[in-house]
Scaffold this motif. Sequence first.
Motif, PDB file in Angstrom:
ATOM      1  N   UNK A  81       3.151   1.559   8.461  1.00 47.58           N
ATOM      2  CA  UNK A  81       3.575   2.732   7.693  1.00 47.58           C
ATOM      3  C   UNK A  81       2.371   3.490   7.152  1.00 47.58           C
ATOM      4  N   UNK A  82       1.412   2.803   6.588  1.00 52.92           N
ATOM      5  CA  UNK A  82       0.268   3.470   5.958  1.00 52.92           C
ATOM      6  C   UNK A  82      -0.517   4.299   6.967  1.00 52.92           C
ATOM      7  N   UNK A  83      -0.778   3.737   8.146  1.00 54.61           N
ATOM      8  CA  UNK A  83      -1.568   4.447   9.144  1.00 54.61           C
ATOM      9  C   UNK A  83      -0.831   5.682   9.667  1.00 54.61           C
ATOM     10  N   UNK A  84       0.404   5.495  10.090  1.00 49.52           N
ATOM     11  CA  UNK A  84       1.167   6.601  10.684  1.00 49.52           C
ATOM     12  C   UNK A  84       1.417   7.697   9.659  1.00 49.52           C
ATOM     13  N   UNK A  85       1.801   7.318   8.462  1.00 45.28           N
ATOM     14  CA  UNK A  85       2.119   8.310   7.437  1.00 45.28           C
ATOM     15  C   UNK A  85       0.872   9.023   6.948  1.00 45.28           C
ATOM     16  N   UNK A  86      -0.236   8.297   6.764  1.00 47.98           N
ATOM     17  CA  UNK A  86      -1.461   8.934   6.290  1.00 47.98           C
ATOM     18  C   UNK A  86      -2.006   9.952   7.278  1.00 47.98           C
TER      19      UNK A  86
END
Length: 595
Positions: A81-86
């Motif tokens: 989630x962190x990578x894709x959303x950021x």
Amino acid sequence: MTVTYTHEVADCKGFGNFWRLLFRWVAGSVYKLVWPEPTTYLLMYALFSILYRVVFDEYEGGETFEQVSLYCHHFSDLIPVSFVLGFYVSIVLQRWWAQYESLPWPDSLALIVSTSIHGHDNRGRLMRRTIMRYVNLTFTLTLTMITPRAKKRFPTLEHLVDSGLMTAGERKILEAIQDKAPHPVYYLPLVWAGGVVARARKEGRIRDDFALKTIIDEINRLRGLCGGLLSYDWISIPLVYTQVVTLAVYSFFLATLMGRQFLDPAMKYPNNLIDFYFPIFTLLQFFFYMGWLKVAETLVNPFGEDDDDFEVNWLIDRNIQVSFLIVDEMHNEHPELVQDMYWDDVYPQELPYTFASEQYRRDPPMGSTANFEIPEAEQEILPVLDEEPEEGDDEWWPLEASTPPSPSPSPEPNLPPLLLPQAEAGKGTPTYKRRGSLRSLGSSLHSARKSSILNFFHQRFHKPEMPSRTGSSSRGLNRSASRASAGSGLTASRFNVARNNTNASSLQSEAYGLSSESLNVDSRNSPRLHFGRHASQDEDGAILIKIKRRDKDGEELSGSAEELVKHENAEEEEMEEKSKKKSREERRVESGRRG
């Protein structure tokens, strides 16, 4: 309109200065933006918790629920989630700011039009106002195509006519063009503006073509910005990326509804040693990720109706007001020219400070080496060239002496010394030899332009006319040549200039003893000097310059340096004595004629 709060956080002094921003429930705040999603999440989480604690415990389904909860907790951490959303939010923010920079501001064009299109009459005023009206009409037509706010304000062309941005005749022309062309013709008013500019140039209201080109270039720039806005509306962030981000966030929190449940501590499952009812950290994680996603959803189209979207209606009003104000009210108007307070001082040493701003007074910034000191011992300049004899060559000494002298005064520092080998000390063709490259020699000769022999030839004898009589001019020329040669280190070199009536070319060939090839530029080593057949270079790079001395009859002189000097001094004295004698005879003849 974007919510502005910078005036509330002008500095970060004190403890928790930014905390007051966290409790603002206003337009643009994260609480107002995401509150429906956390509320729904908490209700669903509470429902699953009640089922586990009450229903499944009574009907013996609690063990299955616990296994499903552990399974969901394990695999929910695998969703990036962190990578894709950021990465998605980063793209959206860059695109959002680029769209703001694409908004056309007509201020620059209004300034150019007011300065370039002259005339205080109604005709000039009409041209200036019409150009700016067409520019704002183009901007408004563009906004009605991409933003609901402008479309709701101007749903048809008739509304633009009612607002004063367009006339009825212009509306008919625009509608006729739209019926013929399948593409948007938002730029048509800019075409009209270009026609008005061309007519102003034809009538002489624009005084030169440069001003005309400046106006047209600015109009084209505004058209490009409007086209860029349409491109942003047409080309969106790829839908697949938006779908991936949305699925990643929502699937992650759907998995946490089961995976983050507090299980029975008696079962001693990992990370389930304490029984809580409210998921504090899970809620914070949901708040952060969901707030991040909502920010991206809000900024992906800044021309919508969200709190942080651009206020395009205000921008339309502002642009038309500023445009007319610049080209009409401010046209060719400026305050009276008066001398400023610092007229006598040229510029102020420092502008005054108030008591409130005194604390911000600072000294001017200095370079990073301002306080860097170099010891005096390390400030000495190193020598560039060293003189040394070749291996196997005879010993060298200055030209002024025909025999190895005792220590003598050094030559002038400007010029390299001329050295004479012992084998050629008694000959009439001394040789200059210097260690170093040809470039070093060329730079040394150029540094002594005033006293150089070659420069003396060029300055003295490349003239359109030469004196025909022998007299003071020839003698002065001889003396100048002697002084020039002596000042350049060639003390034994003086040139005898023929006293007969000769031109510059004969002087060059006979008096100098130099051919037409004596001075030329080597094309391979330009701009280095090449001395023709009088200069040579040995294998080690040492340069040899031979200077031949000739008498008044063109015969080459031989002997030591001191003998050559005495010979030329005697010739000069003899020439002066003959000149004086001839002058006395002329005066005697003139006196006899008068008597």
